[in-house]
Design an enzyme around this catalytic site. Structure first.
Site, PDB file in Angstrom:
ATOM      1  N   HIS A 211      -6.862  -4.537  -1.253  1.00  0.00           N
ATOM      2  CA  HIS A 211      -6.073  -5.761  -1.258  1.00  0.00           C
ATOM      3  C   HIS A 211      -6.278  -6.568  -2.529  1.00  0.00           C
ATOM      4  O   HIS A 211      -6.188  -7.791  -2.525  1.00  0.00           O
ATOM      5  CB  HIS A 211      -6.416  -6.627  -0.043  1.00  0.00           C
ATOM      6  CG  HIS A 211      -6.072  -5.964   1.248  1.00  0.00           C
ATOM      7  ND1 HIS A 211      -6.960  -5.180   1.924  1.00  0.00           N
ATOM      8  CD2 HIS A 211      -4.925  -5.944   1.968  1.00  0.00           C
ATOM      9  CE1 HIS A 211      -6.385  -4.717   3.025  1.00  0.00           C
ATOM     10  NE2 HIS A 211      -5.152  -5.148   3.076  1.00  0.00           N
TER      11      HIS A 211
ATOM     12  N   HIS B 260       0.821  -1.216   0.000  1.00  0.00           N
ATOM     13  CA  HIS B 260       0.000   0.000   0.000  1.00  0.00           C
ATOM     14  C   HIS B 260       0.851   1.261   0.000  1.00  0.00           C
ATOM     15  O   HIS B 260       0.356   2.343   0.277  1.00  0.00           O
ATOM     16  CB  HIS B 260      -0.897   0.030   1.242  1.00  0.00           C
ATOM     17  CG  HIS B 260      -1.707  -1.191   1.445  1.00  0.00           C
ATOM     18  ND1 HIS B 260      -2.593  -1.656   0.503  1.00  0.00           N
ATOM     19  CD2 HIS B 260      -1.777  -2.061   2.483  1.00  0.00           C
ATOM     20  CE1 HIS B 260      -3.171  -2.758   0.956  1.00  0.00           C
ATOM     21  NE2 HIS B 260      -2.690  -3.032   2.147  1.00  0.00           N
TER      22      HIS B 260
END
Ligand SMILES: Nc1ncnc2c1ncn2[C@@H]1O[C@H](COP(=O)(O)OP(=O)(O)O)[C@@H](O)[C@H]1O
Ligand SMILES: Nc1ncnc2c1ncn2[C@@H]1O[C@H](COP(=O)(O)OP(=O)(O)O)[C@@H](O)[C@H]1O
Ligand SMILES: [Mg+2]
Ligand SMILES: [Mg+2]
Ligand SMILES: [Mg+2]
Ligand SMILES: [Mg+2]
Lengths: 210, 330, 330, 210
Positions: free
Chosen positions: B218, B56
């Site tokens: 995700h 991320h």
């Protein structure tokens, strides 16, 4: 079932998870985040190493070490869940050097309780509980009926596999797959699939050590 | 899969090595996989720790520094970190005033941070957690694991971090962090899937004319698949979802966030549509960020996060921050 | 092609609309397609204008602000802007001390900036140009259009911009800009092509096991195609090309730049390898940047740019900058 | 050839370029940056608009307006190059209301000189010069031989097309394609291809207005 049986169990799990690593990851890719296979492979690899580094003296300490290692090394949802499961089994077994089928049954029961306490999942939520719970029941029944250990462990494996397969049509209500809503239906839950591997390894460990 | 990596197993460690080399303001504990401020804990300041799966970036390691986090715990790609890491990080940033854990609402993150907090408490370090759950694509109900934490994490880290620098108490920093979360909403859209190194292939498949609406961070598919459309229409879907959940009005902080593979040019195009939508609703983005902040590896797509500002929150947002990923103020 | 756009023809205008909405510190002239500082020209300060095709964001518009550019002229995607734009921009930033044009060495950019400079001269605005040509993948010979301008453009804009803020003369700002360019070298690698909106399909094709070495920033294929390899090896090819051209030693400023579609995580992995390579050569990256700064739409890949620093250049690099794309100092 | 002929020429170019826009862009994608088609389509669209907005009075002013518009609207390498070419033609034609073939030939010569002065390309460098130069020679020869205008313009078009095709095996030494080194060989130069379109439109304009 003595310490070497439980060490063999962990080894069989590590082997099975390594072999099924990509399969588990692909199951997780479909309804999760594509890491379940690598998570467990990393985790049980570490368990194997930890057991080799400090060989445990009892079945209980074998499982406690395995559980703590999983908690320390895996991360994600499955690390704490599997870690808790093995630690609860370990606690339940205490110091007994040789575990009876009834004691194993009680330990698996404790594992299920631990998983459910942590994750709050019930059967039908499309999680590892869907494989674990029927396996626990199968073992309890086998103990009650007094069947041979081999057959009891075969029944455990079969029940877990059946439970995992039965997650396919379900809509997930816990974990990442729940984000998908109805789109989670039609896929096997990766954690249920790995639980079936873990419990099938119990039987293989039996074949190996008996 | 074609990635700029040395091996699938070493991505997190190799990236941490690069972060350590690139940022003298950070200290990277490679063994425990923790990114600290090089300056160490400041006595009397509440420590802020966050973390989560890697992939991320710049979240969270890029937000360690003055005015934001004191430490970040990166897990494996898309896998929450482990309690050991969080315990080390928590102890390492404790300056006597307790430590705030900023946790994105994912089962794994919650489990692992809870275990860590409990063990830290046993060792005498007071820990309070703020759970971030801003993603309106997920219903917060008995039938889900609850709303996911996405873009608002950056807002919570920035604003709680600014408050912590003023010497505020752990309770106050936590209260403000929760307030930011409660005032924030997000919605994400994917034009393409991403590829997790260990998986080696894309997390889902989309044709040239399909997009995923309501994705998380995700690489998971969204709530629904839809036909690809103009930026204007896609942004409207996202903004409607947010507005239906918490009607947009007044002064807003707005993040138009890239998922990692989207050109900045396209993010600005999306931002123009967001601004036009807000105007329609009579709301104003008085503060904004456009760029890749909370990403999903190489996914193409974007998310919008809004936070309804108060005067105090605006002041804290504007306060000085000096991290690799966010920097402003004096 | 799946892009977050409204229409192929409006990408530049729509992105400018978003830039205008997102950055109150900028004034966007939508008709002429120019991004100015909102504060206008500062009397006595040399004005800095740069520009080029769009698709490289944040370059150049994201570098308009205190300590860097006074205006940027975005052309169509990968197409140099037109003289009219540059003339408007030049007049708009002229504070009486003349204007510096920072031009990347591409035939089109050179032609158009030359025409503009000539016409500005006719109108009494002194213009001096600095040509950036840092890309070692191209030989500067009679048989090419000369080395391309790539990552070093950011260095020239930052350092010349910092000097201009001190009130230095046009001649001095230009001299320093040229010095930065002469001390800088770049090399780029593509893992994937990019897709120009108007073309609708990728600029070239690569299999899963191929990469392009020696690419520019316009989606063109490189000098050679090679087998995909570990980050370590790919970085070595890039660094060797730079080192063969200008041996690396002493204190360096290093940019590991993403081409737009590369996750930050991978750029840090590459940076770790760059740092290791420099160590081998006895050189040090005393200043660095890792991120998407000079991009090619959605291309996956990276470039490395090095600049051999002097004390003065280091000081100018560290000087305060406040732009959407770069911000530091006080 | 009066003003309406030259206006028709610009219109024919705009039509041809629009039809070949994607083809030109794909040629540019192979060895450049995939914008030549959209550059010229945008540019000649603007030329058409500019001519409609302020109808020119002479052939020369038609070409001057076209050239300035291209410089103002296209950008890239081709904008200044085509712009210069038309402006030089316009200057060469001056105020004459009706252009003879010899005057056209001199104007095309001026166009080539302008392009070469700006871009410093010689024949064989794999640029628009490779289409323009043989066309200029073909027209000069036609004027010398006194052939009919239709045939002269056909010869111009044929020479430009031949010149463009002949760029395929060449290695580029100017413009973006030169970055590719030997990899630029095997592809037609986009600017040479568009120059062939531009000069073929001259003939079509003749068919239309004569
Ligand atoms: N609350 C829960 N209770 C029981 N099992 C759960 C729960 N949440 C997730 N799981 C199990 O964990 C599995 C996912 O594990 P893994 O992919 O390793 O972690 P993560 O979801 O964090 O990526 C799911 O397939 C599911 O079986
Ligand atoms: N120096 C030059 N002299 C003549 N023609 C050139 C020169 N450089 C480029 N060209 C021509 O310009 C064409 C490319 O135009 P275009 O794609 O519109 O511009 P850009 O290269 O800036 O993207 C090339 O195919 C070539 O024919
Ligand atoms: Mg998972
Ligand atoms: Mg995970
Ligand atoms: Mg171009
Ligand atoms: Mg081109």
């Amino acid at each position: 079932m003595d310490t070497s049986f439980f060490v063999a169990w962990m080894e069989e799990i590590a082997t099975a998870v390594q072999a099924q690593r990509d399969h588990l990851t692909q199951l997780d890719a479909a309804i999760g985040d594509a890491d379940h296979g690598s998570n467990l492979d990393r985790g049980f690899g570490e368990v194997r190493r930890a057991l080799a580094d400090s060989p445990p003296e009892t079945p209980g300490s074998t499982l406690m070490l395995a559980g703590s290692t999983l908690i320390r090394k895996v991360g994600g949802a499955s690390g704490p869940l599997y870690g808790t499961a093995f630690r609860q089994m370990g606690k339940s077994l205490g110091d007994v050097p040789d575990v009876s089928l009834a004691e194993l049954s009680a330990a698996l029961d404790a594992a299920l309780a631990g998983v459910q306490k942590l994750g709050a999942a019930v059967e039908g939520d499309k999680t590892m509980v869907d494989a674990l719970a029927p396996a626990v029941r199968a073992l309890a029944q086998a103990v009650q009926e007094g069947v041979k250990p081999e057959d009891a462990l075969s029944a455990v494996a079969a029940a877990a596999q059946e439970g995992a397969r039965a997650t396919i049509p379900l809509q997930a209500r816990k974990g990442r797959a729940s984000y998908l809503g109805s789109r989670s239906a039609g896929h096997e839950d990766p954690g249920a699939a790995s639980t079936a591997l873990v419990l099938s390894a119990l039987r293989t460990a039996g074949f190996r050590t008996w | 899969m074609k990635k700029l990596i040395n091996s699938v197993d070493s991505v997190v460690t190799d990236a941490l090595t690069g972060i350590a080399a690139a940022h003298p303001s950070l200290r990277v504990d490679l063994d425990n996989k923790i990114i600290f401020r090089a300056s160490g804990p400041r006595p009397g300041k509440v420590g802020l720790v966050s973390g989560g799966g890697s992939g991320h970036e710049p979240l969270h390691g890029g937000f360690v520094g003055y005015g934001m986090l004191d430490a970040a715990c990166p897990g494996e790609v898309f896998t929450s970190p482990v309690p050991d890491q969080m315990i080390e990080a928590t102890k390492g940033v404790h300056g006597g005033a307790g430590v705030l854990h900023i946790v994105k609402n994912y089962t794994g993150d919650v489990f692992n941070f809870e275990m860590a907090a409990e063990l830290c408490g046993d060792e005498g370090v007071e820990v309070v957690s703020v759970l971030v759950n801003d993603d309106v694509a997920v219903q917060d109900s008995l039938y889900t694991a609850g709303r996911r934490g996405t873009g608002a994490t950056l807002f919570v880290e920035k604003i709680a971090g600014a408050l912590a620098e003023t010497g505020a108490s752990l309770a106050d920093v936590a209260r403000t962090g929760r307030e930011v979360n409660e005032r924030s909403r997000s919605f994400g859209v994917a034009l393409t899937p991403c590829t997790v190194p260990a998986a080696g292939k894309p997390t889902f498949e989309l044709t040239e004319s399909e997009i995923e609406l309501g994705i998380g961070i995700h690489g998971e598919p969204g709530r629904t698949r839809a036909a690809h459309a103009e930026a204007r229409e896609i942004v409207r879907v996202a903004m409607d979802a947010i507005n239906d959940d918490l009607p947009l009005s007044g002064d807003l902080l707005v993040l138009v966030n890239g998922m990692g593979g989207t050109p900045l040019m396209e993010l600005y195009i999306a931002y123009a549509e967001v601004a036009a939508y807000l105007k329609e609703k009579g709301a104003t983005a008085v503060r904004s960020l456009v760029g890749n902040y909370v990403t999903s590896l190489d996914m193409q797509g974007f998310s919008v996060t809004t936070c309804s500002l108060t005067e105090e929150l605006t002041r804290l947002w504007d306060a000085r921050v000096e991290t690799p990923g966010l920097r402003w103020g004096r």
